[in-house]
Design an enzyme around this catalytic site. Sequence first.
Site, PDB file in Angstrom:
ATOM      1  CG  ASP A 173      73.416  -0.274  18.428  1.00  0.00           C
ATOM      2  OD1 ASP A 173      73.735  -1.652  18.235  1.00  0.00           O
ATOM      3  OD2 ASP A 173      72.653   0.155  17.907  1.00  0.00           O
ATOM      4  CD  GLU A 403      65.106  -1.214  20.718  1.00  0.00           C
ATOM      5  OE1 GLU A 403      64.358  -0.250  21.261  1.00  0.00           O
ATOM      6  OE2 GLU A 403      66.222  -1.394  20.150  1.00  0.00           O
TER       7      GLU A 403
HETATM    8  C1  9WN Z   1      71.630  -0.756  14.304  1.00  0.00           C
HETATM    9  C2  9WN Z   1      67.235  -4.031  15.705  1.00  0.00           C
HETATM   10  C3  9WN Z   1      68.465  -3.723  15.987  1.00  0.00           C
HETATM   11  C4  9WN Z   1      69.170  -4.677  16.864  1.00  0.00           C
HETATM   12  C5  9WN Z   1      70.409  -4.240  17.640  1.00  0.00           C
HETATM   13  C6  9WN Z   1      70.269  -2.878  18.325  1.00  0.00           C
HETATM   14  C7  9WN Z   1      69.718  -1.889  17.399  1.00  0.00           C
HETATM   15  C8  9WN Z   1      70.166  -0.622  15.321  1.00  0.00           C
HETATM   16  C9  9WN Z   1      69.874   0.739  15.763  1.00  0.00           C
HETATM   17  O1  9WN Z   1      68.461  -2.520  16.650  1.00  0.00           O
HETATM   18  O2  9WN Z   1      70.618  -1.518  16.440  1.00  0.00           O
HETATM   19  O3  9WN Z   1      71.589  -1.880  13.929  1.00  0.00           O
HETATM   20  O4  9WN Z   1      69.599   1.506  14.801  1.00  0.00           O
HETATM   21  O5  9WN Z   1      70.092   0.987  16.995  1.00  0.00           O
HETATM   22  O6  9WN Z   1      71.109  -2.340  18.974  1.00  0.00           O
HETATM   23  O7  9WN Z   1      70.974  -5.082  18.301  1.00  0.00           O
HETATM   24  O8  9WN Z   1      69.786  -5.721  15.942  1.00  0.00           O
HETATM   25  O9  9WN Z   1      66.532  -4.372  16.476  1.00  0.00           O
END
Ligand code: 9WN
Length: 430
Positions: A173, A403
Amino acid sequence: MSQMRLSLDQLTGTNRRAADILLGNDRGGYTVPSAKLYPFQWNWDSALVALGFSVFDSDRAWQEVESLLSAQWDNGMVPHIIFWKEEKSYFPGPEQWGTTDIAKTPPTSGITQPPVAATVIERLLAEDIDAHRDRAAKLLPKLDRWHQWFLDARDPDGRGVVAIMHPWESGRDNLPDWDRPLSFIDTTGVGTYHRRDTDIVNKDERPKNDDYDHYMALVRFGRDCNWNTDHIARNCPFWVAEPGMNAILRRAERDLINMATLLGQDDIAARATARLARLDAGFEQLWSETVGGYVTLDLRRDEHATGLTSGSWLAMFAGPVEPARATKMAATLTYWLSQVKHGVPSFDPNHELFDSIRYWRGPVWAMINWMIATGLIEHGETDLADRIRRDTQALIDQSDFREYFCPVTGRGGGGTDFSWTASMSLYWAA
Ligand code: 9WN
């Protein structure tokens, strides 16, 4: 655990705890990444989580990828979030994405994520081809349509690299690569909104509010054009090609060709082969002699990013890298690892924008490590791959199934009891 097949009762210690995290995050046919922070099905999380399930429950592993691909849009895109149930603890939810007419039921986000699913399905199939042949055969046409969507929607001019229209589409992100392309976006109209992520985890570990304003401006852009892919390709103010997404797609095409050939789906194999030729040739545009590796290319400005990221190493996961470049990349990666306690940092630890705990600006992610190590092994860099595997498990041993992890101290960050971290430990690192 390294891919041994066992029953749940045979799993002990770290492996049993990893399996329990997957089971605890199971919502019946799909798995949430982390119960509080991410209460829906995410695209590449789900694919990667299927590998963990495959260690002790192969049927459940197949269900995971089947439920993911069941949300495919009519145009072929497989969305990045599937909102199976109403849940207010995550922002932005279905109302902000505005896809109810397109996605039907359940609602979804309007963008995709790196298509690692084909690579995962190839591994599930390889475990017992006769047992899984029919299940895989039903999924291949869906993978074929999704991969074709990438070229049609995200590379309509045939350059041979696919673009992302939102940082979330990359799955990484707040990578520093997006700072400059995002800086050209007007955020004045985004209004006020309530982020939920910083209610749950420390705000220093998350993207900044200014990043979120840009994320929301792009969500609004997509919603306002009803996620029309032609309009997005021509007009989206954020349009960049990055090595992570492109490498994962190239790998996915290779794995799709293998499966289609094995299962006699010759038309799919032929289409994937043609797409792969275009993507393999196009990837060269991401090579920067100045930086000395594969970097993000802002397609609106034809401008390379100034730093290497963990996505740069995925070139070796994508397919064969010419020996001189592979050697250079391995040397640079070795140097990176000498700068931190645990690899692989998500961004160059020597770059001024490196931030060891802020999400994708420095921290280590277990599933990226698995992909990097897989590519390294395929290029004969087994020692380096083993260091990365050992680092991954050491981080989990020190800080549990978080995470992601700080490469300098090993401290865990973001969500807890995280599905893909558990999956990678169980499938690969332990
Ligand atoms: C937006 C779920 C996801 C991962 C992504 C990570 C994070 C989301 C967020 O979480 O993104 O999609 O709200 O931060 O960056 O890689 O798939 O784990």
